[in-house]
Design a protein around this motif. Structure first.
Motif, mmCIF file in Angstrom:
data_model
loop_
_atom_site.group_PDB
_atom_site.id
_atom_site.type_symbol
_atom_site.label_atom_id
_atom_site.label_comp_id
_atom_site.label_asym_id
_atom_site.label_seq_id
_atom_site.Cartn_x
_atom_site.Cartn_y
_atom_site.Cartn_z
ATOM 1 N N GLU A 62 -6.074 11.188 3.205
ATOM 2 C CA GLU A 62 -7.343 11.217 4.540
ATOM 3 C C GLU A 62 -7.066 11.889 6.361
ATOM 4 O O GLU A 62 -6.724 12.916 6.347
ATOM 5 C CB GLU A 62 -8.323 10.069 4.535
ATOM 6 N N ASN A 63 -5.827 11.237 6.428
ATOM 7 C CA ASN A 63 -5.351 11.345 7.779
ATOM 8 C C ASN A 63 -3.918 12.090 7.912
ATOM 9 O O ASN A 63 -4.201 12.594 8.989
ATOM 10 C CB ASN A 63 -5.218 9.996 8.482
ATOM 11 N N VAL A 109 -3.733 -0.469 6.979
ATOM 12 C CA VAL A 109 -2.457 -0.335 5.629
ATOM 13 C C VAL A 109 -1.968 -1.018 6.191
ATOM 14 O O VAL A 109 -0.307 -0.931 4.737
ATOM 15 C CB VAL A 109 -2.265 0.514 4.542
ATOM 16 N N GLU A 126 -5.653 2.171 -2.434
ATOM 17 C CA GLU A 126 -6.222 2.288 -1.098
ATOM 18 C C GLU A 126 -5.458 2.396 0.038
ATOM 19 O O GLU A 126 -5.623 4.117 0.826
ATOM 20 C CB GLU A 126 -6.509 0.883 -0.221
ATOM 21 N N LYS A 151 -5.755 6.502 -0.360
ATOM 22 C CA LYS A 151 -6.572 7.394 0.138
ATOM 23 C C LYS A 151 -6.520 7.807 1.367
ATOM 24 O O LYS A 151 -7.166 8.566 2.414
ATOM 25 C CB LYS A 151 -8.259 6.487 -0.076
ATOM 26 N N TRP A 152 -6.275 6.177 2.172
ATOM 27 C CA TRP A 152 -5.988 6.460 3.874
ATOM 28 C C TRP A 152 -4.849 7.045 4.039
ATOM 29 O O TRP A 152 -5.580 7.477 5.289
ATOM 30 C CB TRP A 152 -5.418 5.264 4.491
ATOM 31 N N ASN A 196 -4.180 1.635 11.615
ATOM 32 C CA ASN A 196 -4.321 2.440 9.881
ATOM 33 C C ASN A 196 -4.975 0.669 9.285
ATOM 34 O O ASN A 196 -4.518 -0.536 9.774
ATOM 35 C CB ASN A 196 -3.807 2.482 9.621
ATOM 36 N N SER A 210 2.255 6.643 -2.127
ATOM 37 C CA SER A 210 1.706 5.307 -2.560
ATOM 38 C C SER A 210 2.051 4.445 -3.171
ATOM 39 O O SER A 210 2.963 4.570 -4.784
ATOM 40 C CB SER A 210 0.391 5.972 -3.092
ATOM 41 N N HIS A 234 1.077 -1.067 0.301
ATOM 42 C CA HIS A 234 -0.013 -0.245 0.027
ATOM 43 C C HIS A 234 1.163 1.132 -0.003
ATOM 44 O O HIS A 234 0.369 2.261 -0.033
ATOM 45 C CB HIS A 234 -1.388 0.154 1.288
#
Length: 307
Positions: free
Chosen positions: A167-168, A293, A160, A163-164, A291, A156, A97
């Motif tokens: 956002e965080n 990931v 997934e 995105k995580w 998390n 990245s 990820h």
């Protein structure tokens, strides 16, 4: 008519067909209008005509007419480059990820006019060579640090993960700590800087300075903790730990200077000029909440000016 078959992977799912095909063409060095090709049936999904707005699903078979690839020149821009170091040398953490590297000072994260190499080049090259199954997904930086700041940068490796992390970091759930060498005298061990940072309109590139204290700017919060006196290149300065609650452009550099502690070598903000162009700031630590990931609670990177 012969067709070349591309199978959509998990990270292609949910993307529009025209966007996915544009990635295929980009990789092959093809410059063509995509919508007319879809309307004519030269691009199909699962053997049937589709539309550019169609949302691709994992496992879809995307068929592209073989003759469209004739005389195409598959992009070798990155493959032909010689990199100054290999990715393994700077990798701190990696899974399916996310990739987190310890960026050397003097290297850009993203392309810039005055440099031939950036981390994005190296990581895109690695991603392609290691057999990514996705047609459209490309790795990218999830935050940035300045060219002459060293330390942790996350990229990245999946949709997934992107995105995580995005956002965080936006909600400040991911903690960021830096080490720096600052000038001036600290009257107490800990100082809290709460200012407004304004980026002038003519400051279009990463080298343009920002202004601290202008209320029309965005709020910036930095905690500076004095650790010890340290001598660097015959200059007696301070080793300082910086924790940032916000992520503004040049936040640590500008705020620290504004409060009487410019970073050594950071002439843009009043620091003492050194023989090289570097200043002393290192993205030392990232802290993560629970998390999905696979990230640990925290990740650290060795500081080059403390070795």
């Amino acid at each position: 008519m012969d067709f070349r078959n591309f199978i959509a992977a998990k990270d292609d799912s949910g993307r529009r067909l025209d966007k996915v095909v544009s990635r295929i063409f980009e990789a092959q060095g093809i410059s063509r209008g995509i919508f007319p090709l879809i309307r004519k049936g030269l691009i199909k999904v699962n053997g049937k005509k589709s539309s550019g707005e169609y949302r691709v699903s994992e496992g879809d078979s995307i068929l592209v007419a073989e003759f469209l690839f004739e005389n195409s020149e598959e992009s070798s821009k990155i493959e032909s480059k010689e990199f100054p170091f290999c990715l393994e040398e700077i990798t701190v953490f990696r899974n399916q990820h996310l990739l987190i590297v310890n960026k050397p000072s003097g290297i850009n994260v993203q392309p810039a006019k005055d440099c031939d190499f950036c981390l994005c080049d190296l990581i895109e090259d690695d991603f392609r060579k290691n057999g990514s199954k996705s047609i459209s997904f490309r790795p990218g930086p999830l935050h940035r640090i300045d060219r002459y700041t060293s330390g942790l940068v996350a990229f990245s490796q999946s949709l997934e993960g992107a995105k995580w992390f995005t956002e965080n970091i936006a909600t400040h759930a991911i903690g960021k700590e830096y080490l720096g060498i600052a000038q001036g005298e600290y009257k107490k061990e800990e100082e809290l800087y709460e200012d407004f940072i304004y980026v002038p309109e003519n400051s279009e590139n990463s080298y343009g300075t920002v202004i601290v204290g202008k209320e029309s700017g965005k709020k910036a919060v930095t905690k500076a903790q004095f650790l010890k006196k340290i001598e660097i290149q015959r200059n007696l300065c301070n080793l300082v730990s910086f924790t940032i609650e916000t992520g503004r452009k040049h936040q640590i550099r500008a705020q620290s200077a504004s409060h009487g502690h410019p970073l050594l070598g950071d002439v843009a903000y009043g620091g003492k000029q050194l023989k090289n162009k570097m200043f002393f700031l290192h993205a030392y630590k990232l802290k993560f909440p629970q998390n999905p990931v696979g990230l640990p609670e925290e990740i650290t990177a060795k500081c080059p000016f403390l070795q």
